[in-house]
Design an enzyme around this catalytic site. Structure first.
Site, PDB file in Angstrom:
ATOM      1  N   SER A  78       3.727   0.619   3.280  1.00 15.88           N
ATOM      2  CA  SER A  78       3.362  -0.577   2.523  1.00 15.88           C
ATOM      3  C   SER A  78       2.706  -1.592   3.460  1.00 15.88           C
ATOM      4  CB  SER A  78       4.609  -1.182   1.871  1.00 15.88           C
ATOM      5  OG  SER A  78       4.300  -2.478   1.397  1.00 15.88           O
ATOM      6  N   THR A 138       3.318  -4.042   8.475  1.00 12.53           N
ATOM      7  CA  THR A 138       3.231  -2.854   7.628  1.00 12.53           C
ATOM      8  C   THR A 138       4.568  -2.134   7.702  1.00 12.53           C
ATOM      9  OG1 THR A 138       0.845  -2.650   7.871  1.00 12.53           O
ATOM     10  CG2 THR A 138       2.056  -0.626   7.368  1.00 12.53           C
ATOM     11  N   GLY A 168      -0.698  -8.715  -7.102  1.00 12.74           N
ATOM     12  CA  GLY A 168      -0.465  -8.074  -5.805  1.00 12.74           C
ATOM     13  C   GLY A 168       0.500  -6.891  -5.873  1.00 12.74           C
ATOM     14  N   PHE A 169       0.195  -5.885  -5.062  1.00 11.17           N
ATOM     15  CA  PHE A 169       1.013  -4.673  -4.991  1.00 11.17           C
ATOM     16  C   PHE A 169       2.473  -4.986  -4.659  1.00 11.17           C
ATOM     17  CE2 PHE A 169       2.930  -1.780  -1.865  1.00 11.17           C
ATOM     18  CZ  PHE A 169       3.064  -0.632  -2.620  1.00 11.17           C
ATOM     19  N   ASP A 170       2.704  -5.890  -3.703  1.00 12.33           N
ATOM     20  CA  ASP A 170       4.084  -6.197  -3.307  1.00 12.33           C
ATOM     21  C   ASP A 170       4.847  -6.872  -4.444  1.00 12.33           C
ATOM     22  OD1 ASP A 170       2.419  -8.412  -3.043  1.00 12.33           O
ATOM     23  OD2 ASP A 170       3.077  -8.950  -1.025  1.00 12.33           O
TER      24      ASP A 170
END
Ligand SMILES: Nc1ncnc2c1ncn2[C@@H]1O[C@H](COP(=O)(O)OP(=O)(O)OP(=O)(O)O)[C@@H](O)[C@H]1O
Ligand SMILES: CC(C)(CO)[C@@H](O)C(=O)NCCC(=O)O
Ligand SMILES: [K+]
Length: 246
Positions: free
Chosen positions: A5, A11, A98-100
């Site tokens: 991630s 990361t 957002g992905f997170d």
């Protein structure tokens, strides 16, 4: 399964067998993936016969570099359609969420069905998102703690770079460093409390889940909140599995 991630600062590199326990480490996002893959402690990432790799994140150029570095692995990327079905929302445009944030919302939705959740992610930026009635209702994006401290230092001649103490701070600072401590800690404490109060007007029973690099030391200043160190990874895992548990 291996999960990568890509955050703006760090990361996350993680490994899980069951999607509940995560062996994770993190590296600075600015390091090229090809170099990360060569680090002695990370041979499990690049070993032959490696397991499937799930890749996601919020830094498009770095994601592209990872795709290239992992060219020979079985790389799985999250399917936006699954997210939309699992966590309906009106974010506009939908793909910009957002992905997170999605991972954390997905984990909250799937692990706590029937519960409303306020999801606080204290990373490079801070997000405070509301999941109510199984839908993502929207949220707030704030500068992160480290970014705010850096901003004060870089935008002025006389303010030093300060390492933040654990909250709470004194009400009134009487030297530059204490005044910055008081300012930044109260800024975020008030912002978090304010969002919680506001969101609970529509979702009085909402639980508070807090995650991200700065979450652990802030959790005690948010009464009733639950620290969830692996919320993002848990959601990412569920997303890649398409909601099917082993
Ligand atoms: N080892 C570390 N290096 C850098 N920042 C750290 C570290 N440990 C905790 N932090 C704190 O974590 C914050 C960054 O959070 P996190 O690691 O969740 O960021 P990120 O993964 O880059 O997230 P985002 O996707 O929000 O950018 C910084 O504000 C910093 O204070
Ligand atoms: C808000 C951040 C920076 C938090 O890490 C990330 O989720 C992101 O880059 N989101 C894209 C924009 C959005 O969520 O509206
Ligand atoms: K984050």
């Amino acid at each position: 399964m291996i999960l990568i991630s890509v955050g703006n600062t760090r990361t996350l590199l993680a490994r899980t067998q069951d999607g509940v326990h995560f062996d994770s480490t993190s590296v600075v996002t600015s390091l090229p993936p090809t170099e990360i893959l060569q680090q002695p402690g990370l041979t499990w990432l690049s070993a032959p016969n490696r397991e499937p790799v799930a890749l996601g994140g919020v830094v498009p150029t770095v994601l592209a570099a990872w795709r290239e570095a992992l060219a020979t692995a079985e790389v799985r990327e999250p399917d936006p359609g699954f997210f939309r079905r699992a966590v309906p929302h009106d974010y506009h445009p939908p793909e910009s969420l957002g992905f997170d944030r999605r991972c954390c919302l997905l984990a909250a939705a799937m692990d706590f069905p029937g519960h409303d959740s306020i999801v606080i992610d204290m990373g490079t930026a801070i997000t405070i998102d509301l999941l109510a009635g199984g839908h993502f209702r929207g949220g707030r994006i704030l500068p992160g703690i480290a970014m705010s401290l850096r901003g004060l230092h870089e935008g002025t001649a006389l303010l030093p770079e300060v390492v933040l103490n654990t909250p709470p701070a004194e009400m009134l600072g009487n030297d530059t460093s204490s005044a910055i401590q008081a300012g930044v800690i109260h800024l975020f404490a008030d912002a978090l409390r304010g969002a919680i109060t506001d969101y609970r007007q529509s979702s009085p029973q909402a639980q508070i889940l807090i995650t991200g690099g700065d979450a652990e030391c802030w959790q005690p200043s948010i009464p009733g909140s639950f620290y969830q160190p692996h919320l993002l990874l848990r959601g990412f895992y569920l997303w890649i599995q398409g909601g099917v548990l082993p």
